[in-house]
Every structure is written in structure tokens, then in C-alpha cells.
Design a protein around this motif. Structure first.
Motif, PDB file in Angstrom:
ATOM      1  N   LYS A   1       0.855  -1.195   0.000  1.00 29.56           N
ATOM      2  CA  LYS A   1       0.000   0.000   0.000  1.00 29.56           C
ATOM      3  C   LYS A   1       0.888   1.242   0.000  1.00 29.56           C
ATOM      4  O   LYS A   1       2.075   1.166   0.328  1.00 29.56           O
ATOM      5  N   LYS A   2       0.324   2.357  -0.358  1.00 29.94           N
ATOM      6  CA  LYS A   2       1.047   3.623  -0.294  1.00 29.94           C
ATOM      7  C   LYS A   2       1.485   3.827   1.152  1.00 29.94           C
ATOM      8  O   LYS A   2       0.705   3.652   2.083  1.00 29.94           O
ATOM      9  N   GLY A   3       2.748   4.133   1.352  1.00 33.12           N
ATOM     10  CA  GLY A   3       3.290   4.334   2.690  1.00 33.12           C
ATOM     11  C   GLY A   3       3.953   3.102   3.278  1.00 33.12           C
ATOM     12  O   GLY A   3       4.637   3.199   4.296  1.00 33.12           O
ATOM     13  N   SER A   4       3.769   1.928   2.658  1.00 36.13           N
ATOM     14  CA  SER A   4       4.438   0.715   3.143  1.00 36.13           C
ATOM     15  C   SER A   4       5.943   0.895   3.034  1.00 36.13           C
ATOM     16  O   SER A   4       6.450   1.436   2.056  1.00 36.13           O
ATOM     17  N   TYR A   5       6.673   0.422   4.044  1.00 35.35           N
ATOM     18  CA  TYR A   5       8.134   0.479   4.004  1.00 35.35           C
ATOM     19  C   TYR A   5       8.626  -0.837   3.417  1.00 35.35           C
ATOM     20  O   TYR A   5       8.304  -1.907   3.921  1.00 35.35           O
ATOM     21  N   VAL A   6       9.382  -0.758   2.341  1.00 36.11           N
ATOM     22  CA  VAL A   6       9.810  -1.958   1.624  1.00 36.11           C
ATOM     23  C   VAL A   6      11.309  -1.941   1.339  1.00 36.11           C
ATOM     24  O   VAL A   6      11.940  -0.884   1.295  1.00 36.11           O
ATOM     25  N   TYR A   7      11.848  -3.140   1.170  1.00 36.06           N
ATOM     26  CA  TYR A   7      13.195  -3.351   0.652  1.00 36.06           C
ATOM     27  C   TYR A   7      13.001  -4.070  -0.676  1.00 36.06           C
ATOM     28  O   TYR A   7      12.383  -5.129  -0.716  1.00 36.06           O
ATOM     29  N   ILE A   8      13.515  -3.498  -1.758  1.00 37.09           N
ATOM     30  CA  ILE A   8      13.350  -4.110  -3.073  1.00 37.09           C
ATOM     31  C   ILE A   8      14.727  -4.362  -3.689  1.00 37.09           C
ATOM     32  O   ILE A   8      15.505  -3.436  -3.879  1.00 37.09           O
ATOM     33  N   LEU A   9      14.995  -5.628  -3.982  1.00 37.47           N
ATOM     34  CA  LEU A   9      16.204  -5.994  -4.706  1.00 37.47           C
ATOM     35  C   LEU A   9      15.828  -6.011  -6.183  1.00 37.47           C
ATOM     36  O   LEU A   9      14.917  -6.736  -6.590  1.00 37.47           O
ATOM     37  N   HIS A  10      16.495  -5.172  -6.966  1.00 37.49           N
ATOM     38  CA  HIS A  10      16.131  -5.044  -8.385  1.00 37.49           C
ATOM     39  C   HIS A  10      17.353  -4.808  -9.253  1.00 37.49           C
ATOM     40  O   HIS A  10      18.420  -4.439  -8.779  1.00 37.49           O
ATOM     41  N   TYR A  11      17.155  -5.043 -10.541  1.00 31.42           N
ATOM     42  CA  TYR A  11      18.213  -4.892 -11.547  1.00 31.42           C
ATOM     43  C   TYR A  11      18.213  -3.455 -12.051  1.00 31.42           C
ATOM     44  O   TYR A  11      17.173  -2.930 -12.460  1.00 31.42           O
ATOM     45  N   GLU A  12      19.394  -2.829 -11.974  1.00 34.98           N
ATOM     46  CA  GLU A  12      19.494  -1.434 -12.421  1.00 34.98           C
ATOM     47  C   GLU A  12      20.900  -1.174 -12.943  1.00 34.98           C
ATOM     48  O   GLU A  12      21.884  -1.446 -12.251  1.00 34.98           O
ATOM     49  N   ASN A  13      21.011  -0.679 -14.149  1.00 38.06           N
ATOM     50  CA  ASN A  13      22.296  -0.322 -14.756  1.00 38.06           C
ATOM     51  C   ASN A  13      23.321  -1.454 -14.719  1.00 38.06           C
ATOM     52  O   ASN A  13      24.478  -1.257 -14.380  1.00 38.06           O
ATOM     53  N   GLY A  14      22.877  -2.661 -15.034  1.00 40.76           N
ATOM     54  CA  GLY A  14      23.797  -3.775 -15.165  1.00 40.76           C
ATOM     55  C   GLY A  14      24.180  -4.473 -13.871  1.00 40.76           C
ATOM     56  O   GLY A  14      25.085  -5.298 -13.863  1.00 40.76           O
ATOM     57  N   THR A  15      23.508  -4.156 -12.782  1.00 45.64           N
ATOM     58  CA  THR A  15      23.812  -4.811 -11.512  1.00 45.64           C
ATOM     59  C   THR A  15      22.568  -4.850 -10.629  1.00 45.64           C
ATOM     60  O   THR A  15      21.604  -4.126 -10.872  1.00 45.64           O
ATOM     61  N   TYR A  16      22.607  -5.701  -9.627  1.00 49.20           N
ATOM     62  CA  TYR A  16      21.483  -5.772  -8.689  1.00 49.20           C
ATOM     63  C   TYR A  16      21.746  -4.843  -7.514  1.00 49.20           C
ATOM     64  O   TYR A  16      22.856  -4.815  -6.980  1.00 49.20           O
ATOM     65  N   THR A  17      20.745  -4.081  -7.152  1.00 46.11           N
ATOM     66  CA  THR A  17      20.853  -3.117  -6.071  1.00 46.11           C
ATOM     67  C   THR A  17      19.604  -3.173  -5.199  1.00 46.11           C
ATOM     68  O   THR A  17      18.558  -3.621  -5.665  1.00 46.11           O
TER      69      THR A  17
ATOM     70  N   PHE B   1       3.967   5.559  -4.550  1.00 45.63           N
ATOM     71  CA  PHE B   1       2.932   5.310  -5.547  1.00 45.63           C
ATOM     72  C   PHE B   1       3.207   3.986  -6.244  1.00 45.63           C
ATOM     73  O   PHE B   1       4.357   3.635  -6.473  1.00 45.63           O
ATOM     74  N   ILE B   2       2.159   3.259  -6.567  1.00 45.22           N
ATOM     75  CA  ILE B   2       2.284   2.051  -7.387  1.00 45.22           C
ATOM     76  C   ILE B   2       1.471   2.283  -8.650  1.00 45.22           C
ATOM     77  O   ILE B   2       0.263   2.494  -8.590  1.00 45.22           O
ATOM     78  N   ASP B   3       2.149   2.275  -9.786  1.00 47.22           N
ATOM     79  CA  ASP B   3       1.500   2.489 -11.076  1.00 47.22           C
ATOM     80  C   ASP B   3       1.226   1.122 -11.700  1.00 47.22           C
ATOM     81  O   ASP B   3       2.123   0.484 -12.244  1.00 47.22           O
ATOM     82  N   GLU B   4      -0.003   0.667 -11.584  1.00 46.39           N
ATOM     83  CA  GLU B   4      -0.356  -0.661 -12.093  1.00 46.39           C
ATOM     84  C   GLU B   4      -0.505  -0.683 -13.604  1.00 46.39           C
ATOM     85  O   GLU B   4      -0.450  -1.749 -14.211  1.00 46.39           O
TER      86      GLU B   4
END
Length: 102
Positions: free
Chosen positions: A51-67, A75-78
Motif C-alpha cells: 500500500k502507499k506508505g508501506s516500508y519496503v526493501y526491493i532488490l532489483h536490476y538497475e544499470n547492469g547490476t542488482y541493487t 505510488f504504485i503504477d499498475e
């Protein structure tokens, strides 16, 4: 007069951005991993719970590496499949794992 003579020996960048380009080329990259179908379903279920305001840790791929990006979800844009955390926007397809901090 002396300062003009000294100024001619100051270093300068003949090619703007060349140093930055070399640093970018030296950076190690890793290939993007593909999620198994079961993991993709699990991530979809987690995204539905955010939900909006949830505190999250997201491991994702960005610029050739995982961060990891952490923070409160702005905001979540579905429609375009993106999660916004502060100024960062993360595409659903780049997410490897999500942890919601309660």
C-alpha cells in the motif's frame, strides 16, 4: 602576466565526458536473471499487498547490476508496472525480491 602564463598549463578535458565514459566501461556488470514462474507469482502477490506508505526493501536490476532500494512507497503504477519510492521508480520486471517491513 605571470598568471596568464600559468593558466596555459592548467589541465583541461579535451573530450568532455571521456573520463566518465571510461569509468562506466570499467564497471563490472552482471546479466539480468530470469524469474521462475513460481517466483514471479509470489512477487505479484507481494506487490498486491503493498500500500502507499508501506516500508519496503526491493532488490532489483538497475544499470547492469542488482541493487537494493528501501523506503516508503509513494505510488504504485499498475498501468505502467512501476513502484515509486521517493524519487526512484522501479519497473516490476526488474524486481528480484521484495520484503515488506511491518
Amino acid at each position: 602576466m605571470k598568471t596568464d602564463r600559468a593558466r596555459q598549463f592548467l589541465p583541461f578535458a579535451a573530450l568532455k565526458g571521456y573520463e566518465e565514459m571510461l569509468r562506466e566501461m570499467e564497471r563490472t556488470t552482471e546479466p539480468k536473471r530470469e524469474l521462475m514462474e513460481e517466483d514471479a507469482r509470489r512477487l505479484n502477490e507481494i506487490i498486491k499487498c503493498i500500500k502507499k506508505g508501506s516500508y519496503v526493501y526491493i532488490l532489483h536490476y538497475e544499470n547492469g547490476t542488482y541493487t537494493t532500494t528501501e523506503g516508503s512507497v509513494a505510488f504504485i503504477d499498475e498501468v505502467y508496472h512501476k513502484i515509486f519510492i521517493g524519487e526512484d521508480k522501479i519497473d516490476f520486471n526488474d524486481i528480484w525480491d521484495i520484503v515488506i517491513k511491518s
